[in-house]
Write a protein that holds these residues in place. Structure first.
Motif, PDB file in Angstrom:
ATOM      1  N   GLU A 121      52.403  58.461 101.981  1.00  0.00           N
ATOM      2  CA  GLU A 121      51.501  57.007 102.312  1.00  0.00           C
ATOM      3  C   GLU A 121      50.245  57.109 100.872  1.00  0.00           C
ATOM      4  N   ARG A 122      50.071  56.042 100.568  1.00  0.00           N
ATOM      5  CA  ARG A 122      48.948  56.005  99.787  1.00  0.00           C
ATOM      6  C   ARG A 122      48.243  54.407  99.583  1.00  0.00           C
ATOM      7  N   GLU A 123      47.014  54.289  99.820  1.00  0.00           N
ATOM      8  CA  GLU A 123      46.399  53.216  99.683  1.00  0.00           C
ATOM      9  C   GLU A 123      46.335  52.329  98.534  1.00  0.00           C
ATOM     10  N   PHE A 124      46.407  51.163  98.328  1.00  0.00           N
ATOM     11  CA  PHE A 124      46.279  50.381  97.125  1.00  0.00           C
ATOM     12  C   PHE A 124      45.736  49.031  97.363  1.00  0.00           C
ATOM     13  N   TRP A 125      44.717  48.763  96.809  1.00  0.00           N
ATOM     14  CA  TRP A 125      44.182  47.354  97.208  1.00  0.00           C
ATOM     15  C   TRP A 125      43.924  47.338  98.585  1.00  0.00           C
ATOM     16  N   SER A 126      43.243  48.259  99.274  1.00  0.00           N
ATOM     17  CA  SER A 126      43.166  48.012 100.580  1.00  0.00           C
ATOM     18  C   SER A 126      44.560  48.215 101.653  1.00  0.00           C
ATOM     19  N   LEU A 127      45.723  48.149 100.908  1.00  0.00           N
ATOM     20  CA  LEU A 127      46.739  48.061 101.736  1.00  0.00           C
ATOM     21  C   LEU A 127      47.442  49.613 101.981  1.00  0.00           C
ATOM     22  N   PRO A 128      47.602  49.873 103.166  1.00  0.00           N
ATOM     23  CA  PRO A 128      48.299  51.164 103.319  1.00  0.00           C
ATOM     24  C   PRO A 128      49.882  51.124 102.927  1.00  0.00           C
ATOM     25  N   LEU A 129      50.280  51.726 101.955  1.00  0.00           N
ATOM     26  CA  LEU A 129      51.791  51.559 101.548  1.00  0.00           C
ATOM     27  C   LEU A 129      52.470  52.932 101.690  1.00  0.00           C
ATOM     28  N   LYS A 130      53.961  52.766 102.020  1.00  0.00           N
ATOM     29  CA  LYS A 130      54.698  54.013 102.239  1.00  0.00           C
ATOM     30  C   LYS A 130      54.925  54.282 100.650  1.00  0.00           C
ATOM     31  N   VAL A 131      55.192  55.517 100.470  1.00  0.00           N
ATOM     32  CA  VAL A 131      55.783  55.823  98.960  1.00  0.00           C
ATOM     33  C   VAL A 131      56.747  56.907  98.974  1.00  0.00           C
ATOM     34  N   SER A 132      57.572  57.106  97.933  1.00  0.00           N
ATOM     35  CA  SER A 132      58.724  57.995  98.014  1.00  0.00           C
ATOM     36  C   SER A 132      58.787  58.508  96.526  1.00  0.00           C
ATOM     37  N   PRO A 133      59.482  59.915  96.479  1.00  0.00           N
ATOM     38  CA  PRO A 133      59.619  60.344  94.924  1.00  0.00           C
ATOM     39  C   PRO A 133      60.572  59.332  94.174  1.00  0.00           C
ATOM     40  N   SER A 134      61.051  58.354  94.688  1.00  0.00           N
ATOM     41  CA  SER A 134      61.680  57.456  93.921  1.00  0.00           C
ATOM     42  C   SER A 134      60.993  56.501  93.074  1.00  0.00           C
ATOM     43  N   THR A 135      59.611  56.390  93.514  1.00  0.00           N
ATOM     44  CA  THR A 135      58.762  55.313  92.663  1.00  0.00           C
ATOM     45  C   THR A 135      57.464  56.017  92.275  1.00  0.00           C
ATOM     46  N   LEU A 136      56.806  55.361  91.327  1.00  0.00           N
ATOM     47  CA  LEU A 136      55.571  55.872  90.946  1.00  0.00           C
ATOM     48  C   LEU A 136      54.421  55.727  91.876  1.00  0.00           C
ATOM     49  N   ILE A 137      53.430  56.662  92.078  1.00  0.00           N
ATOM     50  CA  ILE A 137      52.507  56.694  92.903  1.00  0.00           C
ATOM     51  C   ILE A 137      51.542  55.491  92.631  1.00  0.00           C
ATOM     52  N   PRO A 138      51.089  54.523  93.330  1.00  0.00           N
ATOM     53  CA  PRO A 138      50.027  53.568  92.949  1.00  0.00           C
ATOM     54  C   PRO A 138      48.694  53.990  92.678  1.00  0.00           C
ATOM     55  N   ARG A 139      48.327  53.735  91.458  1.00  0.00           N
ATOM     56  CA  ARG A 139      46.923  54.281  90.841  1.00  0.00           C
ATOM     57  C   ARG A 139      45.817  53.152  90.947  1.00  0.00           C
ATOM     58  N   PRO A 140      44.596  53.683  91.095  1.00  0.00           N
ATOM     59  CA  PRO A 140      43.271  52.745  91.125  1.00  0.00           C
ATOM     60  C   PRO A 140      43.461  52.000  89.919  1.00  0.00           C
ATOM     61  N   ASP A 141      43.398  52.591  88.788  1.00  0.00           N
ATOM     62  CA  ASP A 141      43.642  51.635  87.560  1.00  0.00           C
ATOM     63  C   ASP A 141      44.662  50.538  87.567  1.00  0.00           C
ATOM     64  N   THR A 142      45.594  50.456  88.375  1.00  0.00           N
ATOM     65  CA  THR A 142      46.537  49.396  88.464  1.00  0.00           C
ATOM     66  C   THR A 142      45.906  48.526  89.146  1.00  0.00           C
ATOM     67  N   GLU A 143      44.798  48.334  89.832  1.00  0.00           N
ATOM     68  CA  GLU A 143      44.416  47.614  90.541  1.00  0.00           C
ATOM     69  C   GLU A 143      43.463  46.249  89.494  1.00  0.00           C
ATOM     70  N   ARG A 144      43.349  47.156  88.235  1.00  0.00           N
ATOM     71  CA  ARG A 144      42.672  46.016  87.336  1.00  0.00           C
ATOM     72  C   ARG A 144      43.783  44.996  86.783  1.00  0.00           C
ATOM     73  N   LEU A 145      45.177  45.204  86.900  1.00  0.00           N
ATOM     74  CA  LEU A 145      46.098  44.365  86.660  1.00  0.00           C
ATOM     75  C   LEU A 145      46.049  43.360  87.554  1.00  0.00           C
ATOM     76  N   VAL A 146      45.877  43.797  88.938  1.00  0.00           N
ATOM     77  CA  VAL A 146      45.713  42.819  90.085  1.00  0.00           C
ATOM     78  C   VAL A 146      44.569  41.850  89.963  1.00  0.00           C
ATOM     79  N   GLU A 147      43.381  42.555  89.621  1.00  0.00           N
ATOM     80  CA  GLU A 147      42.267  41.523  89.336  1.00  0.00           C
ATOM     81  C   GLU A 147      42.458  40.361  88.260  1.00  0.00           C
ATOM     82  N   ILE A 148      42.971  40.932  87.217  1.00  0.00           N
ATOM     83  CA  ILE A 148      42.990  39.960  86.145  1.00  0.00           C
ATOM     84  C   ILE A 148      44.134  38.749  86.554  1.00  0.00           C
ATOM     85  N   ALA A 149      45.174  39.164  87.218  1.00  0.00           N
ATOM     86  CA  ALA A 149      46.390  38.341  87.675  1.00  0.00           C
ATOM     87  C   ALA A 149      45.699  37.434  88.651  1.00  0.00           C
TER      88      ALA A 149
END
Length: 286
Positions: A80-108
């Protein structure tokens, strides 16, 4: 003095072990893993510090702790990892969501206010970016694409868990799954952008993440170049393209977008004051 095998004592011992192993957040790591082992919220640790743990609970926590001590990311251990206050399931097949990526969301989100139309997230992984946008823009359709089918299925599972019905997730290479003539007002991506020889690839959590989601040719710019080139066909007139990229890639990404005819090209800083997101607008009818 706390009793042996109490919550407080167990946490204290775990923090010490994690400090010695080189964790940069030993207290947080220990607390998250103990909560996961006990299936309890963080408040439980503060409310019941004298609670005595039984043998099974201690064994389960120790198994999780040993995985963290050798460097495995907490998000992969707990799934599990929280991103944008959303609880997300994660797995070794994907990158772990990181806080800095929330900047991309803000700009979008800032750009989405001024333009109508659907949104595309390329290399969606857990679906973090797509789901964050979908949660804030419930009347917009958000599509996420990932090369790996297991990542696509994970993103779809996250969407279902969050009841975000204005999303769809497809498997395939970049734009390949899209029908001819499909258009988007906004295309976002956190693509592979690290050079093959980058020393960070053998450090920290990154050691456990999939290389295919991290590494790109041409000094990390190959996938950004491919996406930026092809995106012109899939952007609506005056649509925006935006990337997350490495902290030293702001200038080359700006030059790349400008060479491909994008306008209003700009780079934004992340929360650590590093270049992190570059955007460009494509005027297809000019």
């Amino acid at each position: 003095m706390s009793a042996e095998n109490s919550v407080e004592y167990t946490l204290k011992q775990a923090v010490q072990q994690l400090q010695e192993s080189g964790s940069d957040s030993p207290s947080l790591d220990a607390a998250v893993l103990l909560c996961h082992a006990l299936d309890k919220p963080r408040s439980f640790l503060l409310t019941w510090p004298d609670k005595i743990l039984d043998g099974a609970q201690l064994d389960q926590f120790d198994a999780l702790l040993q995985r963290r001590i050798i460097g495995e990311p907490v998000a992969y251990i707990t799934g599990e990892r929280e991103f944008w206050s959303l609880p997300l399931k994660v797995s070794p097949s994907t990158l772990i969501p990181r806080p800095d990526t929330e900047r991309l969301v803000e700009i979008a989100l800032d750009k989405a206010v001024d333009i109508q139309g659907d949104i595309l997230d390329l290399g969606t992984g857990t679906g973090a970016i797509a789901l964050a946008l979908a949660s804030e823009l419930p009347h917009r359709q958000v599509t996420g694409i990932d090369l790996k089918e297991d990542a696509q299925q994970l993103a779809q599972s996250n969407a279902t868990s969050l009841n975000l019905n204005n999303t769809q997730f497809l498997a395939g290479s970049w734009f390949d799954p899209l029908a001819s003539g499909t258009k988007f007002a906004l295309i976002v991506s956190n693509p592979p952008y690290i050079e093959k020889e980058d020393p960070h690839l053998v450090q920290g959590d990154v050691r456990f993440e999939p290389l295919s989601a991290l590494v790109a040719d041409e000094k990390g710019l190959a996938d950004i170049r491919h996406i930026a080139t092809q995106a012109r066909v899939f952007l609506e007139d005056s649509g925006w393209l935006m990337f997350e990229h490495g902290f030293e890639q702001g200038k080359p990404v700006r030059e790349l977008l400008q060479s491909l005819g994008y306008e209003q090209v700009a780079t934004y800083k992340d929360y650590g004051d590093n270049d992190r997101v570059t955007i460009g607008q494509y005027l297809s009818l000019k």
